[in-house]
Design an enzyme around this catalytic site. Structure first.
Site, PDB file in Angstrom:
ATOM      1  N   ASP A  40       0.864  -1.174   0.000  1.00 15.85           N
ATOM      2  CA  ASP A  40       0.000   0.000   0.000  1.00 15.85           C
ATOM      3  C   ASP A  40       0.907   1.233   0.000  1.00 15.85           C
ATOM      4  OD1 ASP A  40      -2.421   1.495   0.274  1.00 15.85           O
ATOM      5  OD2 ASP A  40      -1.863   1.831   2.360  1.00 15.85           O
TER       6      ASP A  40
ATOM      7  N   ASP B  44      -1.486  -1.468   6.673  1.00 16.70           N
ATOM      8  CA  ASP B  44      -1.558  -0.967   8.047  1.00 16.70           C
ATOM      9  C   ASP B  44      -2.391  -1.844   8.980  1.00 16.70           C
ATOM     10  OD1 ASP B  44      -4.198  -0.446   7.427  1.00 16.70           O
ATOM     11  OD2 ASP B  44      -3.933   1.718   7.238  1.00 16.70           O
TER      12      ASP B  44
END
Length: 797
Positions: free
Chosen positions: A483, A684
């Site tokens: 990401d 995350d």
């Protein structure tokens, strides 16, 4: 290779079922056969979904349906196999449990060491006493067998003993045999008692293990020799020389105990990381109640307690700083070498080391809810997990000992049928050697030791790996999906450049302060970056006298009598401000994925403040390391294509997938898996949870002070991309060591057992003695553990 369906289905099934998991301490296991028997027994119990028995940690981790079977019933099931078991410690007591385990392991090690030393001395004495017995009898049989150990004894020690201990050769043979009988009985009854007791217990439960092999080998040697000692005339009358093997029996026990001692010591080193983590927890805390400072045990802490920490003390629980300023060393938990500054509002983690100043903070998580307890629990579970590569060893271990028993019988009969001319006892000696050289322990330790050392090494580097299965899957990864925000970039917009209009009279600092004054009333992330930059470079920021926000364009207002306009290029045009002086550089910054904020003061362009979500320090180097590992790197982001490609070019990413929502990230992973790629996804752990679950391996990046330990297969305690390369490097090194261990364990038995049986004698006239066989067996397990310990020195990126 794990397919997309497999990767997701496994997780979904676990979530869907109402299953519990319990880790039960198990005592008395000594080899892979013990482990396989307990594991098989638990797996066959109704309601058990999965059972993993760890020989290194001496525990059984069982996933079960609480509506069908209870932990107490599982404990009784283990006890029914002849091994000890007890109810596990309550949640949150893993730190205390580790201390008890350490004490028990130390006691076991000292006991084994004492018995090994005494039995070795007794074995040396028995060997010296046996030499006169061998030297006075005909040596034809001995010479033809070319037994290396016996030949060495005879040719080296016999002449020496004749010179320095002539009285020994004057002793009656019968007297020497009776001395050997007494010495052998002492060693077998004291030092070797554990083998016979456990072998008898296994027999009562209709199973067999390594203790069975040692007990049969040494027991047969002792009983045969005792018969020769008690009634030598009976055997002489039947043409059988009254040879005794007391020295071999004692030395077998001594060498096996030496191997057990070395193995116990090496095992202690494999859990060093877990032990070090457990020792981080302070015993007491300074709690402030009603203005009075009290020393309290950490077990008595409760959320909301106000705790004081002085310089040089460890933080006793997680919390939020309410007063004071200090730097805290978090390296033991995160691997971050530099101390972290802490002040009011910052989070502190229990077990970390306060350095310079004093802190006062409010506890937010204590006991089993603390970060340290969660890390220890995760590492404890990981070290007790089983890698799929271990399945073959488990299947072989289940039938290993019965197979060896059959081979020993076949060996004896083979010598009786085809080798009687070499002496009646050669078949007996060969059968005993087959029993004592066989080693199921090495197979049982090959994989668990590597998993334990690797997960411990990872923890030292700030990598929390959820066990053997994750390690094995990680090794096969060929594509890493990252990401952008928070993984490759910092996730926080920062001011990167300030470009001034040469035609404007305002200074760099003046432009920044006026812009920050306006943005102080704004809540836009880009505006916050300008304000933060101003605070770091100026003592004070003026206040705006008026403020207007135009969504999608920018802001305007009056600051210190100046009309200030801040926003995009269109916003400047709306206010009649020409931007041609800086248009080329503004366009160039935008092409690099950065955002130019145009600043107009009193109707004239003053400059451009460039803001960007910058690439993390070391991100490009980490991606280069992934490339060196022959991995494809893919970046997925919700940003526009232009910005994404600019970031990707700067970071060195191979492929860009831009403009995707969270569900689009899942689809991107699925497409890669459909092309037969094994995918690791780094994110995350919150926004990227669906994609992490879809990937073959989910890698969670710590985000600020919020660390989602349970979110992925691997958790990086530091939010640094280098951890991804380090995790993959660790997995590949670990799998390499596992394969080396398994090869050695299998090759040792495949080669050693036939040699012990005598297959080389017709070719080269070489045959092993039982003593050499037991020495080889003792060293095989030790070599596997020692090879695994090399991982503790593995250099990670």
């Amino acid at each position: 290779m794990s397919t997309p369906a497999t990767a997701s289905a496994t997780r979904e099934n676990v979530k869907a079922a109402t299953l519990d998991r319990v880790t039960i301490p198990v005592t008395g296991m000594t080899c892979a056969a013990c482990q396989a028997f307990v594991q098989r027994t638990l797996a066959e119990e109704a309601g058990v979904r999965d059972a993993t028995v760890n020989l290194m940690l001496h525990n059984a981790t069982v996933t079960f349906d609480p509506g069908v079977v209870s932990p107490a019933a599982l404990v009784e099931k283990i006890r029914g196999t002849g091994y000890g078991a007890e109810m596990p410690s309550a949640a949150g007591l893993i730190l205390e449990e580790q201390e008890r385990n350490d004490a028990a392991q130390l006691q076991e090690y000292r006991g084994l060491r004492a018995k090994a030393i005494v039995s070795t001395i007794a074995g040396a004495a028995a060997m010296l006493l046996s030499i006169p017995l061998m030297s006075v009898k005909a040596t034809g049989s001995l010479e033809r067998m070319k037994d290396p150990f016996m030949n060495w004894s005879m040719r080296t020690l016999d002449p020496v003993l004749r010179r320095i201990m002539p009285w020994l050769y004057a002793m009656d043979d019968d007297a020497i045999r009776w001395l050997l009988l007494g010495l052998s009985a002492f060693v077998a009854g004291w030092a070797g008692r554990r083998f016979y007791v456990k072998a008898w217990s296994a027999l009562r439960h209709k199973t067999a293990d390594m203790n069975t092999l040692v007990a049969l080998g040494t027991g047969a040697a002792f009983l045969y020799s005792a018969a020769m000692t008690v009634a030598p005339g009976f055997f002489i009358a039947r043409g059988i020389a009254p040879d005794v093997y007391f020295d071999a029996g004692i030395l077998i026990i001594a060498l096996v105990l030496i191997g057990n001692t070395l193995e116990a010591r090496a095992k202690g080193r494999t859990v060093m990381a877990l032990r070090n983590l457990a020792q981080l927890q302070p015993k007491t805390a300074r709690v402030v109640r009603d203005g009075v400072e009290l020393n309290m045990p950490v077990e008595a802490l409760a959320p909301g307690d106000v705790i004081r920490v002085r310089p040089g003390e460890r933080v006793p629980a997680d919390g939020e700083v309410t007063a004071g300023r200090s730097s805290v060393d978090e390296s033991m938990l995160t691997g971050e070498s530099l101390p972290v500054e802490k002040t009011r509002g910052d989070r502190v983690i229990g077990g970390t080391l306060n350095q310079r100043g004093s802190l006062e903070y409010r506890a937010t998580a204590v006991g089993s809810e603390s970060m340290l307890a969660q890390i220890v629990r995760l590492l404890h579970d990981a070290q007790g997990s089983r890698a799929p590569i271990q399945n073959l060893a488990d299947r072989i271990s289940a039938v290993f000992v019965p197979t060896v028993l059959v081979l020993a019988i076949v060996t004896f009969l083979g010598w009786e049928v085809f080798g009687r001319s070499y002496g009646a006892m050669q078949g007996f000696a060969a059968a005993v050697t087959v029993l004592v050289i066989a080693c199921p322990c090495a197979m049982g330790l090959a994989v668990p030791t590597a998993v334990m050392v690797a997960t411990g090494r990872g923890a030292q580097f700030g990598l929390l790996i959820k066990g053997g299965e994750a390690l094995q899957r990680l090794e096969k990864v060929d594509t890493v999906v990252l990401d952008k925000t928070g993984t490759i970039t910092t996730g926080r917009p920062e001011v990167t450049d300030i470009l001034l209009n040469p035609e404007s009279s305002f200074s760099r600092n003046g432009v920044v302060l006026l812009a920050a004054a306006l943005e102080g009333a704004s809540e836009h992330p880009l505006g916050e970056a300008v304000v933060q930059y101003a605070k770091e470079n100026s003592p004070a920021i003026p206040e705006a006298e008026s403020f207007t926000s135009m969504p999608g364009r920018g802001v305007a207002g009056v600051v210190e009598g100046h009309d200030v306009v801040l926003g995009n290029e269109q916003h400047m045009h709306d206010h009649g401000i020409a931007v041609s002086a800086l248009s080329p550089v503004g366009e160039e910054q935008a092409s690099r994925g950065r955002t130019p904020l145009w600043v107009g003061i009193d109707g004239q362009l003053a400059g451009v403040i460039v803001v960007a979500d910058t690439i993390k320090a070391g991100a490009a180097a980490a991606i280069e390391q992934l490339h060196r590992e022959s991995l494809q790197v893919v970046m997925v982001t919700g940003d526009n294509e232009r910005t994404a490609r600019a970031i990707a070019a700067e970071a060195g990413v191979d492929t860009v997938i831009a403009g995707v929502l969270p569900q689009g990230k899942v689809e991107a992973v699925r497409k890669l898996q459909a092309l037969n790629h094994v995918v690791a996804m780094a994110g995350d752990g919150v926004n990227d949870a669906p994609a992490l679950a879809q990937a073959d391996v989910g890698i969670t990046m710590a985000t600020g002070s919020d660390i989602a330990i349970e979110a992925g297969d691997v958790t990086l305690m530091r939010s640094e991309l280098s951890g991804v390369a380090a995790a993959i490097s660790l997995s590949r090194g670990t799998m390499r060591v596992m394969r080396q261990n398994l090869f050695w364990a299998f090759a040792y038995n495949v080669i050693g057992i036939p040699v012990a049986a005598g297959v080389l004698y017709p070719i080269w006239g070489v045959m092993l003695s039982p003593v050499l066989g037991s020495a080889a067996m003792a060293l095989s397990s030790f070599s596997v553990v020692t090879n695994s310990l090399r991982l503790s020195r593995l250099k990670l990126a």
